[in-house]
Design a protein around this motif. Structure first.
Motif, PDB file in Angstrom:
ATOM      1  N   ASP A 211       2.950 -12.383   5.535  1.00  0.00           N
ATOM      2  CA  ASP A 211       3.013 -13.272   4.370  1.00  0.00           C
ATOM      3  C   ASP A 211       3.218 -12.451   3.098  1.00  0.00           C
ATOM      4  N   GLU A 212       4.476 -12.218   2.739  1.00  0.00           N
ATOM      5  CA  GLU A 212       4.842 -11.421   1.564  1.00  0.00           C
ATOM      6  C   GLU A 212       4.083 -10.097   1.514  1.00  0.00           C
ATOM      7  N   PRO A 213       4.210  -9.265   2.542  1.00  0.00           N
ATOM      8  CA  PRO A 213       3.397  -8.053   2.621  1.00  0.00           C
ATOM      9  C   PRO A 213       3.772  -6.958   1.634  1.00  0.00           C
ATOM     10  N   VAL A 214       4.927  -7.070   0.965  1.00  0.00           N
ATOM     11  CA  VAL A 214       5.338  -6.006   0.041  1.00  0.00           C
ATOM     12  C   VAL A 214       5.478  -6.489  -1.402  1.00  0.00           C
ATOM     13  N   SER A 215       5.212  -7.762  -1.675  1.00  0.00           N
ATOM     14  CA  SER A 215       5.468  -8.295  -3.014  1.00  0.00           C
ATOM     15  C   SER A 215       4.539  -7.723  -4.078  1.00  0.00           C
ATOM     16  N   ALA A 216       3.346  -7.239  -3.675  1.00  0.00           N
ATOM     17  CA  ALA A 216       2.386  -6.699  -4.639  1.00  0.00           C
ATOM     18  C   ALA A 216       2.522  -5.190  -4.811  1.00  0.00           C
ATOM     19  N   LEU A 217       3.549  -4.592  -4.205  1.00  0.00           N
ATOM     20  CA  LEU A 217       3.692  -3.133  -4.203  1.00  0.00           C
ATOM     21  C   LEU A 217       4.863  -2.682  -5.069  1.00  0.00           C
ATOM     22  N   ASP A 218       4.798  -1.436  -5.528  1.00  0.00           N
ATOM     23  CA  ASP A 218       5.927  -0.845  -6.249  1.00  0.00           C
ATOM     24  C   ASP A 218       7.142  -0.757  -5.337  1.00  0.00           C
ATOM     25  N   VAL A 219       8.333  -0.718  -5.954  1.00  0.00           N
ATOM     26  CA  VAL A 219       9.577  -0.747  -5.180  1.00  0.00           C
ATOM     27  C   VAL A 219       9.658   0.414  -4.195  1.00  0.00           C
ATOM     28  N   SER A 220       9.284   1.614  -4.631  1.00  0.00           N
ATOM     29  CA  SER A 220       9.365   2.781  -3.744  1.00  0.00           C
ATOM     30  C   SER A 220       8.409   2.637  -2.566  1.00  0.00           C
ATOM     31  N   ILE A 221       7.237   2.044  -2.814  1.00  0.00           N
ATOM     32  CA  ILE A 221       6.256   1.839  -1.749  1.00  0.00           C
ATOM     33  C   ILE A 221       6.722   0.723  -0.817  1.00  0.00           C
ATOM     34  N   GLN A 222       7.399  -0.285  -1.385  1.00  0.00           N
ATOM     35  CA  GLN A 222       7.947  -1.370  -0.554  1.00  0.00           C
ATOM     36  C   GLN A 222       8.857  -0.804   0.532  1.00  0.00           C
ATOM     37  N   ALA A 223       9.710   0.138   0.152  1.00  0.00           N
ATOM     38  CA  ALA A 223      10.650   0.726   1.114  1.00  0.00           C
ATOM     39  C   ALA A 223       9.900   1.433   2.238  1.00  0.00           C
ATOM     40  N   GLN A 224       8.821   2.128   1.902  1.00  0.00           N
ATOM     41  CA  GLN A 224       8.034   2.822   2.927  1.00  0.00           C
ATOM     42  C   GLN A 224       7.410   1.842   3.911  1.00  0.00           C
ATOM     43  N   ILE A 225       6.855   0.749   3.382  1.00  0.00           N
ATOM     44  CA  ILE A 225       6.208  -0.244   4.246  1.00  0.00           C
ATOM     45  C   ILE A 225       7.242  -0.948   5.125  1.00  0.00           C
ATOM     46  N   LEU A 226       8.396  -1.261   4.567  1.00  0.00           N
ATOM     47  CA  LEU A 226       9.454  -1.914   5.349  1.00  0.00           C
ATOM     48  C   LEU A 226       9.955  -1.002   6.464  1.00  0.00           C
ATOM     49  N   ASN A 227      10.111   0.283   6.156  1.00  0.00           N
ATOM     50  CA  ASN A 227      10.539   1.234   7.183  1.00  0.00           C
ATOM     51  C   ASN A 227       9.478   1.384   8.266  1.00  0.00           C
ATOM     52  N   LEU A 228       8.203   1.346   7.855  1.00  0.00           N
ATOM     53  CA  LEU A 228       7.116   1.410   8.833  1.00  0.00           C
ATOM     54  C   LEU A 228       7.161   0.204   9.762  1.00  0.00           C
ATOM     55  N   LEU A 229       7.353  -0.991   9.197  1.00  0.00           N
ATOM     56  CA  LEU A 229       7.416  -2.205  10.019  1.00  0.00           C
ATOM     57  C   LEU A 229       8.614  -2.162  10.966  1.00  0.00           C
ATOM     58  N   ASP A 230       9.739  -1.636  10.488  1.00  0.00           N
ATOM     59  CA  ASP A 230      10.925  -1.469  11.350  1.00  0.00           C
ATOM     60  C   ASP A 230      10.623  -0.545  12.523  1.00  0.00           C
ATOM     61  N   ASP A 231       9.980   0.574  12.220  1.00  0.00           N
ATOM     62  CA  ASP A 231       9.660   1.547  13.269  1.00  0.00           C
ATOM     63  C   ASP A 231       8.688   0.962  14.292  1.00  0.00           C
ATOM     64  N   LEU A 232       7.697   0.235  13.798  1.00  0.00           N
ATOM     65  CA  LEU A 232       6.711  -0.371  14.700  1.00  0.00           C
ATOM     66  C   LEU A 232       7.361  -1.415  15.605  1.00  0.00           C
ATOM     67  N   GLN A 233       8.312  -2.151  15.059  1.00  0.00           N
ATOM     68  CA  GLN A 233       9.022  -3.146  15.867  1.00  0.00           C
ATOM     69  C   GLN A 233       9.813  -2.484  16.989  1.00  0.00           C
ATOM     70  N   SER A 234      10.453  -1.361  16.667  1.00  0.00           N
ATOM     71  CA  SER A 234      11.226  -0.632  17.674  1.00  0.00           C
ATOM     72  C   SER A 234      10.319  -0.036  18.754  1.00  0.00           C
ATOM     73  N   GLU A 235       9.184   0.517  18.329  1.00  0.00           N
ATOM     74  CA  GLU A 235       8.275   1.182  19.259  1.00  0.00           C
ATOM     75  C   GLU A 235       7.518   0.199  20.151  1.00  0.00           C
ATOM     76  N   LEU A 236       7.063  -0.913  19.549  1.00  0.00           N
ATOM     77  CA  LEU A 236       6.137  -1.817  20.241  1.00  0.00           C
ATOM     78  C   LEU A 236       6.773  -3.129  20.681  1.00  0.00           C
ATOM     79  N   GLY A 237       8.044  -3.340  20.324  1.00  0.00           N
ATOM     80  CA  GLY A 237       8.710  -4.588  20.703  1.00  0.00           C
ATOM     81  C   GLY A 237       8.138  -5.804  19.998  1.00  0.00           C
TER      82      GLY A 237
END
Length: 359
Positions: A191-217
């Protein structure tokens, strides 16, 4: 026999209405806020459905209703073939192991009196105590699992005895992600997990979620206001307006060929990092305000602000038209009839006739 797999999540005509009352002490119900007003979609395992729309359109209520944090007014939510809306609390407890949430505010979603270790270990301890884990876990095994989860989301396990106020916003959201992963879920409702974060931090969290999706399905339902965020992470995109899905399409199809006038207006408002293209683009300016969700709408929910409105739109709610296998839109512009030539009087008469037939 078909090799097509059954969808992991199927939502059918989901409605979430909140009653409104008046009268003080002896109050009585006099209406309802139609936060979600009849939405349907399917989501396959491993996909990400992005949900986008204005504030108050029902995005957050949708994911909370899917998770049964709000019991829906009506409709069906099938997860792994089981209708969660008809499940008992005991059955829901088992299902919630596979359905986890990441909340919007990393400051409010973590208990300030609990250490990081306690926050991440809590779901494991609760489900372990209830016997809902595959195997019983010892305290040492839970401790080891907490450390693994912290390392998986990019946190130093040496900080496990610290409190949330000692971390930055991005680190707190990583704690929330680790907590969501603790039970090894199949689907995560973000539920809007990056809207309260700075733009640079948003990118880190989005990349983390992408990686977790690839690793864990993992499968995601991802809510955001930012169209660029939705474009980056989603497989398919649902555009919501006033409690309804007005367009549902594959990411590439929606961004390259938006069909609904509301989707077109949203995309025209998003800046493009190319000054030459940006200078040539034409903005679609919507007039008026979003109607109140406590008033039952007549006709198309978007008709009051639509630049392509026809008399027919004022009187009739549009069905969902399949433009292709990858794109669906709820708009009368895609009806085979030429509705622009129908007068307002004829549209009114047809609507009245339809209402009589329903009765």
């Amino acid at each position: 026999m078909s090799d097509k797999k059954e969808p992991l999540l199927v939502v059918k005509n989901l409605k979430q209405h909140f009653p409104t009352t008046s009268g003080g002490l002896f109050s009585k119900v006099n209406g309802a806020i139609r936060a979600v007003d009849g939405i349907s979609f399917e989501l396959n395992a491993g996909e990400t459905l992005g949900i986008v729309g204005e504030s108050g359109c029902g995005k957050s209520t949708t994911v909370r209703s899917i998770a049964q944090l709000y019991r829906p007014t009506s409709g069906e939510v099938f997860f792994d073939g089981t209708d969660l809306c008809k499940s008992s609390e005991k059955e829901l407890a088992r299902a919630r192991r596979d359905i986890q949430m990441i909340f919007q505010d990393p400051y409010a979603s973590l208990d300030p009196r609990m250490t990081v270790r306690s926050i991440i270990a809590e779901p494991l301890q609760i489900f372990n105590k209830r016997g809902l884990l595959d195997t019983k876990m010892t305290s040492l095994e839970i401790e080891e699992e907490v450390e693994k989860l912290m390392e998986r989301v990019g946190l130093n396990k040496a900080f496990k005895n610290r409190y949330p106020h000692e971390f930055s916003g991005g680190q707190r959201q990583r704690i929330g992600i680790a907590r969501a992963l603790a039970l090894n879920p199949k689907i995560i409702l973000a539920d809007e997990p990056v809207s309260a974060l700075d733009v640079s931090i948003q990118a880190q969290i989005l990349n983390l979620l992408d990686d977790l999706q690839s690793e864990l399905g993992l499968t995601y339902v991802f809510i955001a206001h930012d169209l660029a965020v939705i474009q980056h992470i989603s497989t398919r995109v649902a555009v919501m307006y006033l409690g309804k899905i007005v367009e549902l399409a594959d990411k590439a199809e929606l961004y390259n060929n938006p069909a609904h006038p509301y989707t077109q207006a949203l995309l025209s408002a998003a800046p493009i990092p190319d000054p030459v293209i940006e200078k040539k683009r034409q903005r679609i300016i919507l007039t008026g305000d979003v109607p109140s969700p406590d008033v039952e709408q007549r006709g198309c929910y978007f008709q009051a602000r639509c630049p392509k409105r026809m008399p027919w739109c004022v009187c009739h709610v549009p069905p969902t038209f399949d433009l292709s296998e990858k794109q669906k839109v709820a708009c009368w512009l895609y009806d085979e009839r030429d509705l622009s030539k129908i007068s307002e009087a004829d549209a009114e008469a047809d609507a009245a006739k339809s209402a009589i037939n329903k009765e």
